[in-house]
Design a protein around this motif. Structure first.
Motif, short mmCIF file in Angstrom:
data_model
loop_
_atom_site.label_atom_id
_atom_site.label_comp_id
_atom_site.label_asym_id
_atom_site.label_seq_id
_atom_site.Cartn_x
_atom_site.Cartn_y
_atom_site.Cartn_z
N LYS A 3 -16.62 -1.48 -2.04
CA LYS A 3 -15.34 -0.98 -1.53
C LYS A 3 -15.07 0.13 -2.13
N GLY A 69 -5.55 -3.07 9.96
CA GLY A 69 -6.41 -3.93 9.36
C GLY A 69 -7.64 -3.43 9.23
N VAL A 73 -8.28 -2.95 4.52
CA VAL A 73 -9.14 -3.55 4.39
C VAL A 73 -10.29 -3.28 3.30
N ASP A 74 -10.45 -1.96 3.65
CA ASP A 74 -10.97 -1.47 2.68
C ASP A 74 -10.53 -0.32 1.43
N TYR A 77 -4.75 -0.56 -3.11
CA TYR A 77 -3.14 -0.99 -3.06
C TYR A 77 -2.43 -0.58 -3.67
N LYS A 137 -0.85 -7.91 1.30
CA LYS A 137 -1.81 -7.35 1.83
C LYS A 137 -3.34 -7.50 0.73
N ASP A 141 -7.46 -8.80 1.87
CA ASP A 141 -7.90 -7.75 1.41
C ASP A 141 -9.26 -9.16 0.57
N LYS A 142 -8.79 -9.84 -0.10
CA LYS A 142 -9.28 -10.46 -0.79
C LYS A 142 -9.74 -11.26 -0.30
N TYR A 145 -12.72 -10.68 2.15
CA TYR A 145 -14.05 -10.14 1.17
C TYR A 145 -14.97 -11.27 0.99
N TYR A 192 -4.71 -7.80 12.14
CA TYR A 192 -4.52 -7.13 10.27
C TYR A 192 -6.21 -7.87 9.69
N GLY A 196 -10.12 -6.44 10.29
CA GLY A 196 -10.68 -6.85 8.79
C GLY A 196 -12.15 -6.70 9.30
#
Length: 348
Positions: A3, A69, A73-74, A77, A137, A141-142, A145, A192, A196
């Motif tokens: 990331k 998204g 996502v990458d 934050y 977010k 994201d977690k 991934y 989103y 992603g």
């Protein structure tokens, strides 16, 4: 892929932001400007012009959510980015409200409450919904991934079936899903997740002709569905509108726009101002006094001239709003607000 291993510039998606915001301005002229209501029930040439332009442009908000998204996502934050967005919104709600007061418009306490607390008073539905998305977010994201490509693909398909296709087929707004016709946080979270997932796919393999076919056929299905089944086919979660949105998004996402392209200077200039266009032209007071039902007279134009007039008006609104937003950006840079907000990132 690590990331944030390397900074990536998505000039192609910045171009999509510009195109999408232009479409959003167009849909507001058609909708809030009164043209859609004025042609309702007529079923003449004007009816088809207004509605096909509306439907073809209505993919814009979904595209914005998919971009969030795909890129978000990458991305890190950062509280400073969130605070910067809030300041941008607050600047316009306060300044524009103040301008209306100076010009003698009668404002009440609710107008000023909205100016000082724009997010919680829902001055802009997308802003309020997006701030809700930002709360989740890190979790999103977690989760994205942690899922394999296969698992995320299955989730993406399941979301489409449950929240988009089945309700539309039954012409039933499922209140418990809290989709609010797509005007809310729940739908932005779904977009989103889809964005992603699209980040993982090799979109360049999809033929441009196929994507254009999907866009136009899906738009036709949206038109037929909303007239023959129910208005749910015109809402943002509509399966046909989702497919046409995905087609346009992928069309831009797979576009290899190099740094040497002649479009790059235009993208670099306009893209940072695109969200400001939304905040300016759809400020509640501008909407109330300068937008609502102000463009019905365009229906007196000849049929061939109507689309040209709509594009010209959208261009003028977009251009003026962009210039004003560029002035705000320049002011904020001189004040070095982004640097001053960077201390917030130490708390996360």
């Amino acid at each position: 892929m690590l990331k944030n291993e390397k900074k990536t510039y998505f000039y192609n998606l910045d171009l999509l932001r510009i195109v999408s915001m232009f479409m959003i301005v167009l849909t507001h002229i058609l909708g809030k400007g009164g043209l859609r209501d004025a042609v309702e029930g007529r079923e003449d040439t004007y009816f088809f012009i207004v509605w096909f332009m509306q439907i073809l442009a209505y993919v814009a908000v979904n595209c914005y959510g998919l971009i969030s998204g795909y890129i978000g996502v990458d991305s890190d934050y950062k509280l400073s980015k969130i605070a910067s967005l809030w300041l941008q919104v607050f600047f316009y709600t306060l300044v524009i409200t103040g301008c209306f007061a100076l010009f003698g418009y009668q404002l009440d306490a609710q107008d000023w409450l909205g100016a000082f607390f724009p997010v919680v008073t829902s001055q802009y539905w997308y802003v309020t919904a997006y701030f809700g998305l930002l709360v989740f977010k890190p979790l999103l994201d977690k989760g994205l991934y942690s899922l394999s490509d296969k698992q995320l693909g299955q989730l993406a398909v399941a979301i489409f079936l449950i929240f988009s296709l089945v309700p539309a087929l039954f012409n039933n707004k499922v209140l418990e899903y809290s989709l609010s016709k797509g005007f809310g946080m729940t739908w932005l979270i779904i977009l989103y997740i889809w964005g992603g997932y699209l980040r993982r796919l090799k979109l360049e393999k999809i033929k441009t002709g196929f994507l254009l076919l999907i866009y136009f056929v899906s738009s036709l299905i949206t038109f037929l569905g909303m007239n023959e089944i129910g208005k749910i086919w015109f809402w943002y979660p509509s399966p046909s509108l989702v497919l046409s949105s995905l087609a346009i998004f992928i069309l831009f996402a797979k576009w290899k726009l190099s740094s040497q392209s002649k479009l790059i200077p235009l993208v670099i200039y306009l893209a940072p101002a695109s969200f400001g266009v939304y905040l300016i032209h759809l400020h509640p007071l501008i909407e109330k006094y300068l937008l609502v039902d102000r463009f019905i007279t365009l229906l007196h134009l000849e049929e061939w001239l109507l689309p040209l007039a709509l594009f010209f008006l959208s261009f003028i609104i977009y251009l003026v709003s962009s210039i004003l937003e560029k002035m705000r950006l320049s002011l904020f840079r001189k004040l070095k607000l982004r640097d001053k907000l960077s201390f917030l990132d130490n708390y996360l």
